[in-house]
Motif scaffolding. Structure first.
Motif, mmCIF file in Angstrom:
data_model
loop_
_atom_site.group_PDB
_atom_site.id
_atom_site.type_symbol
_atom_site.label_atom_id
_atom_site.label_comp_id
_atom_site.label_asym_id
_atom_site.label_seq_id
_atom_site.Cartn_x
_atom_site.Cartn_y
_atom_site.Cartn_z
ATOM 1 N N ARG A 90 1.162 -1.228 -0.054
ATOM 2 C CA ARG A 90 -0.135 -0.107 -0.007
ATOM 3 C C ARG A 90 0.986 1.270 0.012
ATOM 4 N NH1 ARG A 90 -5.203 1.094 -1.672
ATOM 5 N NH2 ARG A 90 -5.973 2.699 -0.488
ATOM 6 N N GLU A 91 1.541 1.432 -1.084
ATOM 7 C CA GLU A 91 2.454 2.415 -1.457
ATOM 8 C C GLU A 91 1.895 4.041 -1.193
ATOM 9 O OE1 GLU A 91 5.458 2.807 -1.388
ATOM 10 O OE2 GLU A 91 6.236 4.444 -2.618
ATOM 11 N N HIS A 92 2.403 4.855 -0.312
ATOM 12 C CA HIS A 92 1.932 6.341 -0.533
ATOM 13 C C HIS A 92 2.549 7.110 -1.737
ATOM 14 C CE1 HIS A 92 1.731 5.675 3.710
ATOM 15 N NE2 HIS A 92 0.919 6.789 3.791
ATOM 16 N N SER A 95 6.140 9.769 -0.200
ATOM 17 C CA SER A 95 6.413 9.007 0.528
ATOM 18 C C SER A 95 5.922 9.444 2.244
ATOM 19 C CB SER A 95 7.900 8.800 0.855
ATOM 20 O OG SER A 95 8.382 8.666 -0.505
ATOM 21 N N ALA A 96 5.678 8.418 2.886
ATOM 22 C CA ALA A 96 5.127 8.718 4.369
ATOM 23 C C ALA A 96 6.191 9.473 5.018
ATOM 24 C CB ALA A 96 5.050 7.290 5.038
ATOM 25 N N LEU A 99 5.435 13.213 4.015
ATOM 26 C CA LEU A 99 4.111 13.676 4.639
ATOM 27 C C LEU A 99 4.381 13.709 5.967
ATOM 28 C CD1 LEU A 99 1.559 11.124 2.783
ATOM 29 C CD2 LEU A 99 2.132 13.478 2.235
ATOM 30 N N LYS A 125 -3.390 11.615 5.648
ATOM 31 C CA LYS A 125 -2.305 11.198 4.850
ATOM 32 C C LYS A 125 -2.479 9.811 4.349
ATOM 33 C CE LYS A 125 0.297 12.135 8.287
ATOM 34 N NZ LYS A 125 1.599 12.397 9.122
ATOM 35 N N GLN A 126 -3.306 8.890 5.061
ATOM 36 C CA GLN A 126 -3.411 7.643 4.527
ATOM 37 C C GLN A 126 -4.226 7.474 3.310
ATOM 38 O OE1 GLN A 126 -1.890 4.844 5.711
ATOM 39 N NE2 GLN A 126 -0.844 6.247 7.072
ATOM 40 N N LEU A 128 -3.661 9.248 0.590
ATOM 41 C CA LEU A 128 -2.791 9.018 -0.327
ATOM 42 C C LEU A 128 -1.902 8.010 -0.491
ATOM 43 C CD1 LEU A 128 -1.618 12.968 -0.040
ATOM 44 C CD2 LEU A 128 -3.130 11.858 -2.001
ATOM 45 N N THR A 129 -2.502 6.997 -0.972
ATOM 46 C CA THR A 129 -1.909 5.683 -1.112
ATOM 47 C C THR A 129 -2.454 4.881 -2.542
ATOM 48 O OG1 THR A 129 -3.432 4.452 0.315
ATOM 49 C CG2 THR A 129 -1.550 5.085 1.238
ATOM 50 N N ASP A 145 13.209 6.920 -0.022
ATOM 51 C CA ASP A 145 12.059 7.787 0.898
ATOM 52 C C ASP A 145 12.607 8.440 2.125
ATOM 53 O OD1 ASP A 145 9.944 6.705 -0.650
ATOM 54 O OD2 ASP A 145 10.165 4.544 0.335
ATOM 55 N N THR A 183 8.069 9.271 -7.298
ATOM 56 C CA THR A 183 6.960 9.586 -7.177
ATOM 57 C C THR A 183 6.187 10.167 -8.171
ATOM 58 O OG1 THR A 183 7.695 10.953 -4.997
ATOM 59 C CG2 THR A 183 5.721 11.680 -5.815
#
Length: 235
Positions: A90-92, A95-96, A99, A125-126, A128-129, A145, A183
């Motif tokens: 479950r890739e952002h 990058s987390a 964020l 934020k979750q 944006l995956t 990342d 990205t």
């Protein structure tokens, strides 16, 4: 803007000259070399990025070919390498680590194809995956990342902290460029690219080999690179 400076090294093995205050004695310089490296590694500078009187940030090693797995996952944008796991991450999209540097909870986004033109929306934020990388390749790119997270945290510190001593931050320009490409690839694979409200296809030019650019900094030949179009001092 708060006090702070960057040394963004883009050439492998070549750093920017160290700028030491005038009148700095050798003893003081030696103590500085013993202090934690300005790249954020927490290691002493002389054991990290300080080489022969210069700062040199070595780019991250990215191994996306020899992952220890064989096969492809149809949702992974690096499936052409035939080194995928059978699990998707479950890739952002961003990058987390980035964020987290920008906000603790909510972030404001605009320009996505699912938004009304000119609309800004606050989301978690979750949200944006996307399922666009297998777990093997997601792990292989984690160094980029981490580099991007450090870069954006440094920007936040320079932009928001008015007090305290002058700070310096050292980043690899190659890592930041490759993170931007990572990205962009995630945005393209998840159909989240748009221009003036019109969704873009997400297809790269045939001459752009994303996998090669991610794993090998020597593939970044002119005119490939990250460019800033604003003039100095422009907001």
């Amino acid at each position: 803007m708060a006090s702070g400076s960057f040394r963004l090294c883009r050439s492998c093995g070549v750093g920017t000259p160290a700028i030491l205050p005038k009148g700095l004695h050798m003893g003081e310089a030696k103590r500085k070399r013993k202090q934690p490296c300005i790249c954020g590694s927490t290691r002493p500078a002389e054991q990290c990025c300080w080489y022969e009187g210069q700062w040199k940030k070595v780019p991250s090693q990215v191994e996306i070919v020899s992952t220890g797995f064989n096969g492809l996952h149809e949702r992974c944008y690096l499936r052409g390498l035939n080194s995928c796991t059978d699990k998707i991450s479950r890739e952002h999209l961003f990058s987390a680590t980035v964020l987290d540097a920008i906000s603790d909870t909510q972030i404001s986004v605009a320009g996505f194809p699912w938004q009304i033109a000119g609309e800004a929306k606050s989301i978690g934020k979750q949200a944006l995956t996307s399922n666009c990388l297998c777990t093997a390749h997601n792990s292989a790119l984690s160094g980029l990342d981490a580099a991007a997270g450090y870069f954006f945290r440094a920007l936040q510190i320079c932009a928001t902290q008015e007090d305290g001593p002058n700070r310096q931050f050292l980043c690899s320009g190659h890592d930041i460029e490759r993170w931007m490409l990572k990205t962009l690839s995630a945005m393209a694979e998840s159909n989240n690219l748009a221009s003036n409200g019109v969704r873009l296809s997400g297809d790269f030019h045939p001459s752009v080999e994303v996998a090669d650019l991610l794993k090998d900094i020597e593939s970044w030949q002119f005119p490939l690179g990250l460019y800033f179009t604003q003039r100095l001092g422009q907001r």
